[in-house]
Design an enzyme around this catalytic site. Sequence first.
Site, PDB file in Angstrom:
ATOM      1  N   LYS A  71      37.426  40.816  43.065  1.00 30.44           N
ATOM      2  CA  LYS A  71      36.537  40.199  42.061  1.00 30.44           C
ATOM      3  C   LYS A  71      35.201  39.840  42.704  1.00 30.44           C
ATOM      4  O   LYS A  71      34.730  40.564  43.584  1.00 30.44           O
ATOM      5  CB  LYS A  71      37.226  39.008  41.382  1.00 30.44           C
ATOM      6  N   HIS A 108      39.594  45.823  33.050  1.00 26.80           N
ATOM      7  CA  HIS A 108      40.219  44.561  33.465  1.00 26.80           C
ATOM      8  C   HIS A 108      39.984  43.523  32.368  1.00 26.80           C
ATOM      9  O   HIS A 108      38.954  43.547  31.693  1.00 26.80           O
ATOM     10  CB  HIS A 108      39.601  44.090  34.789  1.00 26.80           C
ATOM     11  N   GLU A 158      38.981  40.617  32.438  1.00 24.21           N
ATOM     12  CA  GLU A 158      37.696  39.898  32.548  1.00 24.21           C
ATOM     13  C   GLU A 158      36.557  40.765  32.024  1.00 24.21           C
ATOM     14  O   GLU A 158      35.589  40.264  31.447  1.00 24.21           O
ATOM     15  CB  GLU A 158      37.476  39.475  34.010  1.00 24.21           C
ATOM     16  N   GLU A 174      48.663  43.690  32.914  1.00 25.40           N
ATOM     17  CA  GLU A 174      48.246  42.359  33.364  1.00 25.40           C
ATOM     18  C   GLU A 174      48.194  41.410  32.170  1.00 25.40           C
ATOM     19  O   GLU A 174      47.179  41.358  31.460  1.00 25.40           O
ATOM     20  CB  GLU A 174      46.853  42.430  34.008  1.00 25.40           C
TER      21      GLU A 174
HETATM   22  P1  PGA Z   1      45.486  37.191  40.122  1.00 21.61           P
HETATM   23  O1  PGA Z   1      44.529  38.316  39.455  1.00 21.61           O
HETATM   24  O2  PGA Z   1      46.381  37.921  41.074  1.00 21.61           O
HETATM   25  O3  PGA Z   1      44.532  36.250  40.812  1.00 21.61           O
HETATM   26  O4  PGA Z   1      46.227  36.559  39.014  1.00 21.61           O
HETATM   27  C1  PGA Z   1      45.026  39.567  39.106  1.00 21.61           C
HETATM   28  C2  PGA Z   1      43.934  40.404  38.516  1.00 21.61           C
HETATM   29  O5  PGA Z   1      43.070  39.857  37.817  1.00 21.61           O
HETATM   30  O6  PGA Z   1      43.891  41.643  38.723  1.00 21.61           O
END
Ligand code: PGA
Length: 259
Positions: A12, A102, A104, A174
């Site tokens: 990220k 993703h 986000e 996810e």
């Molecule tokens: P996390 O994130 O392992 O911090 O929960 C996973 C991701 O967003 O791919």
Amino acid sequence: MARQKIVAGNWKMNLDRAAAVALTEGVAARRSEVPGVELVLCPPSLYVGTVGTALKLAGDTSPSGVWLGGQNMHDKPSGAFTGEVAPAMLTDMGCRYVILGHSERRTLFGETDAIVNAKAKAALAAGLVPIVCVGETLEEREAGKTQTVVTAQVRGSLAGLSPEDLAKVVIAYEPVWAIGTGKVATPEQAQEVHALIRSLLANLASPAVAADVTIQYGGSVKPDNAASLAAQPDIDGALVGGASLKAADFLGIAAAFNS
Ligand code: PGA
């Protein structure tokens, strides 16, 4: 082609350049401990070159056996798209993978299934392996809509891909409520959705293609919960956020999939 276990680190927007190099070297140094797992590092785009250099990537070879991936890309090959990165720029810097859609990107940057679909096609055309992310929110899960939401995301994000292209993609399931929250899906919850995704792939391509596609789980994966996820028949690796920022944790997760 047998199904490949893949553990990818999604850094990220974290780390500085020195920390990115140190983390890369830390992972590469212990890569041989997990020979059965493909390891992928996905740094912020500005550090992709730095990490590629630290991995000594040359053409399509990685002496360390650790691969590089982008966190996002544009779907056009070039042009007036300020702030964006083209697919061929990622391959030029040694990337083999790119994370697409993703949650986000979907929630904070307005990426729709149609956008993810255009990016997936562009990634494949450029020779990148897209890691296509799907997953439901807590509200959707509580409303019993998990299967509907994930089905629409898989179908929309992969629309129009040939069976040959579908054979090349990686899917990351996810659940949004598990990302960065410390609330990991139970192995049974994850397995149920992974099996659904594999059946959708069988439908879109063929059962043989579906059997070979890597489906990663992502969302609060840590070394201490990875083994129970890895034990599920349809969980073939992990897309790791927070725990990928420490070499020991990242490798600990990879070790769980190394069998
Ligand atoms: P996390 O994130 O392992 O911090 O929960 C996973 C991701 O967003 O791919």
